[in-house]
Design a protein around this motif. Sequence first.
Motif, PDB file in Angstrom:
ATOM      1  N   ASP A 263      40.516  14.946  52.122  1.00 14.21           N
ATOM      2  CA  ASP A 263      40.790  13.822  51.224  1.00 14.21           C
ATOM      3  C   ASP A 263      40.784  14.238  49.757  1.00 14.21           C
ATOM      4  O   ASP A 263      41.081  13.411  48.880  1.00 14.21           O
ATOM      5  N   TYR A 264      40.445  15.504  49.494  1.00 16.60           N
ATOM      6  CA  TYR A 264      40.260  15.940  48.103  1.00 16.60           C
ATOM      7  C   TYR A 264      41.055  17.219  47.811  1.00 16.60           C
ATOM      8  O   TYR A 264      41.155  18.116  48.657  1.00 16.60           O
TER       9      TYR A 264
ATOM     10  N   ALA B 177      29.170  13.281  53.182  1.00 21.85           N
ATOM     11  CA  ALA B 177      29.651  12.008  52.630  1.00 21.85           C
ATOM     12  C   ALA B 177      31.151  11.995  52.365  1.00 21.85           C
ATOM     13  O   ALA B 177      31.740  10.907  52.202  1.00 21.85           O
ATOM     14  N   TYR B 178      31.771  13.153  52.322  1.00 16.30           N
ATOM     15  CA  TYR B 178      33.188  13.219  51.975  1.00 16.30           C
ATOM     16  C   TYR B 178      33.909  14.186  52.897  1.00 16.30           C
ATOM     17  O   TYR B 178      33.304  15.121  53.443  1.00 16.30           O
ATOM     18  N   LYS B 179      35.215  13.985  53.062  1.00 17.29           N
ATOM     19  CA  LYS B 179      36.036  14.868  53.875  1.00 17.29           C
ATOM     20  C   LYS B 179      36.886  15.755  52.969  1.00 17.29           C
ATOM     21  O   LYS B 179      37.552  15.259  52.056  1.00 17.29           O
TER      22      LYS B 179
ATOM     23  N   VAL C 188      26.707  16.905  45.187  1.00 16.07           N
ATOM     24  CA  VAL C 188      27.819  17.850  45.328  1.00 16.07           C
ATOM     25  C   VAL C 188      27.748  18.889  44.211  1.00 16.07           C
ATOM     26  O   VAL C 188      27.874  20.104  44.454  1.00 16.07           O
TER      27      VAL C 188
ATOM     28  N   LEU D 220      31.036  19.430  49.638  1.00 16.79           N
ATOM     29  CA  LEU D 220      31.224  17.978  49.732  1.00 16.79           C
ATOM     30  C   LEU D 220      30.182  17.320  50.631  1.00 16.79           C
ATOM     31  O   LEU D 220      29.880  16.126  50.473  1.00 16.79           O
TER      32      LEU D 220
ATOM     33  N   ASP E 249      29.420  13.439  41.687  1.00 11.36           N
ATOM     34  CA  ASP E 249      28.318  13.271  42.629  1.00 11.36           C
ATOM     35  C   ASP E 249      27.297  14.367  42.335  1.00 11.36           C
ATOM     36  O   ASP E 249      27.599  15.558  42.455  1.00 11.36           O
TER      37      ASP E 249
ATOM     38  N   GLN F 280      34.114  22.006  52.253  1.00 17.33           N
ATOM     39  CA  GLN F 280      33.371  20.998  53.007  1.00 17.33           C
ATOM     40  C   GLN F 280      31.867  21.172  52.835  1.00 17.33           C
ATOM     41  O   GLN F 280      31.109  20.185  52.795  1.00 17.33           O
TER      42      GLN F 280
ATOM     43  N   ARG G 147      40.998  20.532  45.783  1.00 24.15           N
ATOM     44  CA  ARG G 147      40.070  21.423  45.070  1.00 24.15           C
ATOM     45  C   ARG G 147      40.825  22.028  43.890  1.00 24.15           C
ATOM     46  O   ARG G 147      41.829  22.719  44.074  1.00 24.15           O
TER      47      ARG G 147
ATOM     48  N   LEU H  33      35.775  13.651  41.537  1.00 23.43           N
ATOM     49  CA  LEU H  33      34.529  13.226  42.157  1.00 23.43           C
ATOM     50  C   LEU H  33      33.348  13.522  41.240  1.00 23.43           C
ATOM     51  O   LEU H  33      33.209  14.626  40.719  1.00 23.43           O
TER      52      LEU H  33
ATOM     53  N   ASP I 198      40.292  13.176  44.113  1.00 20.36           N
ATOM     54  CA  ASP I 198      40.685  12.288  45.210  1.00 20.36           C
ATOM     55  C   ASP I 198      42.210  12.254  45.305  1.00 20.36           C
ATOM     56  O   ASP I 198      42.900  11.916  44.339  1.00 20.36           O
TER      57      ASP I 198
END
Length: 936
Positions: free
Chosen positions: A544-545, A539-541, A511, A536, A508, A533, A547, A506, A499
């Motif tokens: 915003d992360y 649920a996530y953009k 994911v 992800l 999840d 994407q 890699r 993250l 994040d």
Amino acid sequence: MTEQRDYKDTVFLPKTDFPMKAGLAQKEPGILSRWESERIYDQVRAARAGREKFILHDGPPYANGDMHIGHALNHILKDMVVRTQTLLGKDAPYVPGWDCHGLPIEWKVEEAYRKKKKNKDEVPAEEFRAECRAYARQWVDTQREQLKRLGINGNWDQPYLTMDFDAEATIVTELLKFAQSNMLYRGAKPVMWSPVEKTALAEAEVEYEDIVSTQIDVAFEIVESQDPDLVGAYAVIWTTTPWTIPVNQALAYGSHIDYHLIEADGRRYLIAEPLVDAFIKRLGHETHDLHFFMKGAGLEGTKVRHPMHHLGGFYAELRPMLAGDFVTTDSGTGLVHLAPDHGEDDFELCKANGLNPKFVVEADGRYREDWLWLGGQGSVINPKFTAPDGPICSDLKEAGALLSASADYSHSYPHSWRSKAKVIYRCTPQWFVPMDKPSATSGMPDGMTLRETAEMALAHTRFVPAKGRNRIGAMVQGRPDWVLSRQRAWGVPITLFVDRTTGEYLVDEAVNARIIAAIRESGVDAWSDERAQEYLGGAYKAEDYERVVDILDVWFDSGSTHAFVLESGKWPELLRPEGYEGPHADLYLEGSDQHRGWFQSSLLEACATRGHAPYKAVLTHGFTMDSKGFKMSKSLGNTISPIKVMETRGADIIRLWALSVDFTEDHRIGDEILKGVGDQYRRLRNTFRYMLGALSDFAEDERVALADMPELERYMLALLADLDADLKQAVADYDFNTYVRRLLDFCNEDLSAFFFDIRKDRLYCDDPASLERRAYRTALDTLFHALVRYAAPVTVFTAEEVWTSRYPEGGSVHLLEWPEVPAPDADKDTWTALRTLREKVTEAIEPLRREKTVRSSLEAEVTVPASAVPEGFSDEDLAALFITATVSRGQGEDVTVTKTTHHKCGRCWRLLPEVSEDGALCGRCEDVVDAPETPA
């Protein structure tokens, strides 16, 4: 005198087509080809199906270069383990494997690029990784054929490769288990770093070599202190890494050390009392004045300024003096300069006092372009850069801070074992596994740390030799957090999204499942920005992360092999029964250097995810040195190529050597040593050749019951039972040196030099129907079936040749199980006494042989001490045992020998009173020759 007849055609000489000359180099490839066509590995699996499992997990050799003698020894030992366990009736599969990722392969591909004037960074990552994969595949195929040539029996058609997509997906799965249990963190710590390879290194990737460095004394002016007498004096530090001075942030002292304030050259210097004289000597002075002395604790609150303070900015900040329990008076000045970017102790002490790293030195060892002092310059490992006349020392000298400098300090220093270049401690953001953090959601017992879990697992692990436990235990006890990340291209990625706002990675499951599935389908190339994407999901953009682009330490790859090799089901023969818990492998077997490598990474990986070690036992071997005990080196020209040895002497010779040495320690090989092994092999081969000939046409109706056998045969079978027990114990102890030595000694000393020598007269000359000859052949048959099995794991090709020579349609010797040998009662003490007496008789005859008074022991009449002869043995028995004309007993203590006057039997060549003239027959030979079934 009548004309003598030649009775050779009436003698029952051994008959065999088994050649005395081995011709191993020419013969072994044909045997190997037959094994492959008959799928002998699959036959063994079918024969042992449903039996007790014994699983040796193959530690992956690196797919980089031809097999060397260390590879050969390692795989022969593994093969010996697997074959002996199979011989004992267990289901002992062997799946070979290779380590395929990592810097050594990447480095070789880069070397090829450099030769072509090609820049790796300008090549698409997928293309570069494809070349690395192809390079690894080439060497896997090469090494596989070389290892097969050694006679290693395994699942060569389906080895495991860490670069297989399934393997890469499983490695990622194991990594994400760490992430899900909060056993990963990103932190900035000093780690071993190679400026040449531009990546962090693990301790296992580092070797230590002696170098000569520049040592310098540098003065830091004291500007603040509780003691006003210290202000204006200079705190002096000593270092062998001048390049760390541009990143200095503090000085350290020892609270309990006595410090002196001395004056020399018109300046006052603060030095630890035990080191004053050495310091003055480095300055080139003979005397100094003492102002006062103090305990280090009195330095609390003292501040100094950096020698380059005039540059402003970072250098204008005052440096605190901090108490450090790592400060000693072993060398230097008793004061240590601290650069948290470049030292573990420095980092921890500075961090505790709010001083953070500055990340000044770049990946290639140069200072950052924007750094105030020496920006853009380096490399810091270049001796010219740190030399007394180099830029660092020159600037310090100009500033009046360089008190002494000399390029003459010899010490051990870490180097990358791949590039052989010096490494540095460099603080960079890396991914770590914490050693001292409990995790309720990991595989570890509740409340226990990874270090504690690993130490507990080691306590339940068997080590051969036993000293291995202390070695790896000390390493685990003192090791820092595990650095998982590498800044390279060829490897399994650290598949995490971080994040950008919180800095948290993250976790999840959905994911993670998408990532794992993609890598299982496409391999490591699936981890890309283009697919971020997709992983992800909704649920996530992706924006915003971050890699993560680092790859995993290759030791994490190999440390995870137990997961994708032993547990995946891809190799059903390696699976344990359903519901099985605990260490999956019975044995890991590698060189002793793997205490800090594969053994340890496998231990930590399994303990964190499963709560126990992946192995029940660990066996280590030493390193192979040349015949003089020196380390092998291409530059010294003292290497021994197992490939060339196989081409000239055969693989069985290498196998016999590998299993004859004390492999638990460093051991030797050379031409003379191999010649000696060749002599041992020839004696073993001749033992089998004699038995094959002596057992020609042996039939079951010849067999004699144990109870009806003469004492000598019963004694020999009792010795065989002893050998059998010793070999079983050697297998249990993995003591193959003892195994081979006992086997060879039995064949040479008990059989060839004793039993065969005595009984050849009966074999050649007795009536085939006689109980004595049949008993001898029965004993030989029992010995044959036992010895060919004992030899099969050692000399795999020769044992097969021996077995098929006697049983052409009998399948492979390697399908057989451990022999059942009789254990007859025998008075071994009596026979030991007789063998001792036999040796004395032989010694007494020898001078007469040298003088040519007698040509053989058959011409000798011997008198032995009556007291030395056990009860129950006649003079005729003794003459047969000693192979002499006659034996009589005397009252003296010595053995005496005279030449007999008896005539020689024309058939058996014994000199006996009953033979009327040379060439006539003794009574036994007359009866045999007159028998209708005797050859004409």
